[in-house]
Design a protein around this motif. Structure first.
Motif, mmCIF file in Angstrom:
data_model
loop_
_atom_site.group_PDB
_atom_site.id
_atom_site.type_symbol
_atom_site.label_atom_id
_atom_site.label_comp_id
_atom_site.label_asym_id
_atom_site.label_seq_id
_atom_site.Cartn_x
_atom_site.Cartn_y
_atom_site.Cartn_z
ATOM 1 N N ALA A 189 0.835 -1.206 0.000
ATOM 2 C CA ALA A 189 0.000 0.000 0.000
ATOM 3 C C ALA A 189 0.871 1.257 0.000
ATOM 4 N N ARG A 190 1.930 1.241 0.811
ATOM 5 C CA ARG A 190 2.834 2.395 0.840
ATOM 6 C C ARG A 190 3.575 2.558 -0.488
ATOM 7 N N GLU A 191 3.851 1.439 -1.143
ATOM 8 C CA GLU A 191 4.656 1.477 -2.353
ATOM 9 C C GLU A 191 3.866 1.834 -3.616
ATOM 10 N N LEU A 194 -1.519 -11.339 -5.391
ATOM 11 C CA LEU A 194 -2.397 -10.289 -5.913
ATOM 12 C C LEU A 194 -3.615 -10.817 -6.658
ATOM 13 N N ILE A 195 -3.672 -12.121 -6.958
ATOM 14 C CA ILE A 195 -4.771 -12.635 -7.776
ATOM 15 C C ILE A 195 -5.480 -13.824 -7.138
ATOM 16 N N ALA A 196 -4.745 -14.846 -6.741
ATOM 17 C CA ALA A 196 -5.355 -16.102 -6.301
ATOM 18 C C ALA A 196 -6.227 -15.911 -5.056
ATOM 19 N N SER A 225 -10.453 -7.423 -0.127
ATOM 20 C CA SER A 225 -10.756 -5.994 -0.054
ATOM 21 C C SER A 225 -9.504 -5.142 -0.194
ATOM 22 N N GLN A 226 -8.364 -5.665 0.239
ATOM 23 C CA GLN A 226 -7.089 -4.960 0.087
ATOM 24 C C GLN A 226 -6.373 -5.371 -1.195
ATOM 25 N N ARG A 227 -6.599 -6.617 -1.610
ATOM 26 C CA ARG A 227 -5.876 -7.156 -2.764
ATOM 27 C C ARG A 227 -6.271 -6.473 -4.073
ATOM 28 N N ILE A 228 -7.549 -6.175 -4.249
ATOM 29 C CA ILE A 228 -8.012 -5.586 -5.507
ATOM 30 C C ILE A 228 -7.417 -4.199 -5.744
ATOM 31 N N PRO A 229 -7.493 -3.258 -4.785
ATOM 32 C CA PRO A 229 -6.858 -1.950 -5.041
ATOM 33 C C PRO A 229 -5.348 -2.043 -5.201
ATOM 34 N N LEU A 230 -4.695 -2.965 -4.498
ATOM 35 C CA LEU A 230 -3.261 -3.138 -4.662
ATOM 36 C C LEU A 230 -2.932 -3.638 -6.059
#
Length: 630
Positions: free
Chosen positions: A340-342, A415-417, A425-430
């Protein structure tokens, strides 16, 4: 002379029932179709047809006796082997050509053991597969089947029946096989044949890849291909799990998640790049194009011979930190916060409705690196995602590409599986932010000169070559704006205008502070030019107005009324405005100076308070320890 492969037990007995069952398989399928009142149609499929929005299959077109027919369908299973790409262009397969022979040995009965020898009697050294076959309905005598190596870059015929046999390749196989025993050497070749295999990618001799088993993008479209030379062995298992998926909603006999086509099919919908990448849960580039292998683990095979464990757990057992970041663990919560920071750009996403004021409304409006130098811009490295692809004056800010983003397995496992340790909820925006960031480098590097600038400015791993880079990043052209975060709906952004917009949208003095002033004189020096401009402008304006008024004088009519009163009042207003602006500028400068002094004073007092509070806490702890000892 030949030697057996190491650690291989040549003890696989071929059973008559198994061989015979495959001989009559097609007849059994036709009989079952008739018993169930289904139509068994033999023909050549030419195309798959979809509904108006490409969301579901509608029918299949096939040829029978030279006539085209349309067959309505709710579900279509494509199991066309190496010819799969002719029906599904998005499925890219290797189709190596192999040759094989069937030999009638001189001995009536032969040993029922399979051989996998390395034959040194031939040039080059061959490793044929040799399978003894008992007599059956096709041959009343025992035979030996032997297959040679695969040959790539061979044209694939339109029909399997058009495959041609090359005598030279057949002779190589026969020369190698007949050196195994006298019975084979004294025998005769009764069949010469060639075939094409469906491979997901070229692989090493003992490496396992695929097959692809599962649904595709369009509803009702299923795929089963890529079994390589193991179609006879794994075909029945694939048929079983496919029937469960289609009829029962999911595979129950085996865990085939690692065989899902989404692991190999990327960035393309059924009829082209029309569907969103995130909606399809697909990948920015194929696995064989990845440039980092730190996260690779060997997938479980369909037969279930290997113990299957959670992929993220397997990675954590071999990697204790994120490659290139020795202090960053792969724990889901910590990794999510780090990513998220990156990569997240919350400020720019919030300003998205107004970004048309600071940049061209096109995600492809990104100038290649050599063009940046032509424009006189200096390339500066930044680790702030909000500054990536922003420019001001003669500088453009770019964030380097980390190695892990070039790993297909990292995208898959984190990021996908669905089994990713990062919540959805965090994976999709990342995923959207990382994908948008990666896509910018498709536009930044168009030529070898751009790539050299990329390496000179330390924006990528120096071991990567231009060819490798292009083979991966050309897939990013298929990524749509719907697949990326809102910031990456735009390309380059002007930092100067962002600083102005931030005052209105974000309520901050600056979007990002890129100028650092270490003294009051350096800070206020930046205001010299605009302040002097104001003084000069109003001085000239008022002087000109005064001179005109003095030269013309007061124009008075016969009754003593000033005729040019409007002009006189205009001069008075200009004088008042000039005086007010100058006073305001002075007040602003004084306020800035007072604000800087006050801010530094508050900061110093806050740090002093924190330091004293920390000392007080240490003393209290020491007092408690002393009391405990007493």
């Amino acid at each position: 002379m030949y030697e057996g492969q190491e650690d291989v037990e040549i003890t696989l007995e071929i059973l008559d029932e198994v061989v015979k069952s495959f001989r009559v398989l097609l007849d059994r399928v036709q009989q079952l179709a008739l018993l169930s009142k289904a139509n068994f149609i033999v023909g050549s499929a030419t195309s798959i047809n979809y509904g108006e929005d490409d969301s579901h299959v509608k029918s299949a077109t096939y040829k029978s006796d030279g006539v085209s027919h349309d067959l309505p369908a709710t579900d279509i299973l494509v199991a066309a082997g190496p010819l799969t790409s002719s029906l599904l262009p998005q499925v890219k397969l290797q189709a190596p050509k192999g040759h094989s022979i069937v030999v009638q040995p001189s001995k009536d009965r032969i040993s029922p053991y399979i051989l996998f020898p390395d034959i040194h009697a031939s040039t080059p050294i061959l490793s044929p597969d040799i399978y003894p076959r008992p007599s059956d309905a096709l041959n009343s005598f025992d035979t030996i089947y032997a297959s040679g190596p695969d040959y790539y870059d061979v044209p694939l015929p339109e029909l399997a029946t058009d495959a041609t046999v090359e005598d030279e390749k057949i002779e190589d196989v026969w020369k190698a096989v007949k050196s195994v025993s006298q019975e084979i050497q004294d025998g005769a070749v009764i069949t010469k044949q060639a075939c094409y295999k469906a491979q997901i990618r070229k692989h090493e001799e003992e490496e396992e890849t695929g097959p692809m088993v599962g649904p595709l993008d369009a509803g009702g479209l299923w795929l089963a291909t890529g079994l390589d030379e193991w179609g006879v062995q794994n075909g029945p298992a694939v048929g079983l799990v496919m029937s469960e998926m289609i009829l029962e909603g999911k595979a129950k006999s085996a865990d085939v998640e690692s065989l899902d086509p989404k692991h190999w099919i990327y960035a393309k919908s059924v009829n082209g790049p029309t569907a969103s990448l995130n909606a399809r849960m697909s990948y920015p580039f194929p696995r064989d194009a990845q440039l980092n292998y730190d996260f690779d683990i060997e997938p479980a095979d369909i037969s279930g011979h290997k113990k299957r464990r959670d992929a993220a757990t397997q990675i954590s057992e071999t990697l204790v930190f994120l490659p290139g970041e020795p202090t960053q663990s792969l724990d889901g919560e910590d990794l999510s916060a780090y990513l998220a920071r990156e990569y997240l750009t919350p400020d720019l996403d919030r300003m998205h409705p107004y970004l048309w004021l600071v940049g061209t409304q096109s995600s492809s409006h990104i100038t290649a690196l050599h063009e940046q130098r032509v424009k006189g811009r200096e390339i500066l490295i930044t680790e702030q995602p909000e500054l990536h692809c922003t420019w001001i004056h003669d500088r453009i800010f770019l964030k380097p590409i980390p190695a892990y983003l070039l790993s297909w397995s990292f995208w898959h496992h984190y990021l996908i599986a669905p089994h990713s340790p990062i919540p959805e909820s965090q994976r999709i925006p990342l995923r959207k932010a990382a994908l948008g960031f990666l896509r910018t480098y498709f536009h930044l590097v168009k030529h070898p000169s751009d790539f050299r600038l990329l390496q000179i400015n330390h924006l990528i791993d120096p071991s990567i070559t231009y060819i490798q880079y292009r083979l991966l990043f050309h897939h990013l052209c298929e990524v749509l704006d719907d697949d990326v975060s809102l910031r990456y709906h735009f390309g380059e952004l002007r930092l100067g205008r962002l600083n102005i917009l931030a005052k209105v949208i974000l309520g901050r003095l600056q979007f990002r502070r890129i100028h650092v002033h270490y003294g009051y004189d350096a800070y206020f020096a930046q205001f010299y030019a605009p302040v002097l401009f104001l003084f000069a402008f109003f001085s000239i304006l008022l002087a000109s107005a005064g001179n005109l008024l003095q030269s013309f004088g007061l124009d008075v009519d016969g009754e003593g009324v000033i005729v040019n009163l409007a002009y006189v009042r205009a001069c008075q207003v200009m004088s008042l405005v000039a005086t007010g602006v100058c006073l305001l500028a002075a007040v602003v400068l004084v306020a800035l100076f007072a604000g800087m002094v006050l801010r530094e004073l508050v900061f110093a007092l806050r740090m002093l308070w924190r330091k004293r509070r920390k000392r007080r806490g240490i003393r209290e702890v020491e007092g408690k320890e002393d009391g405990g000892l007493g």
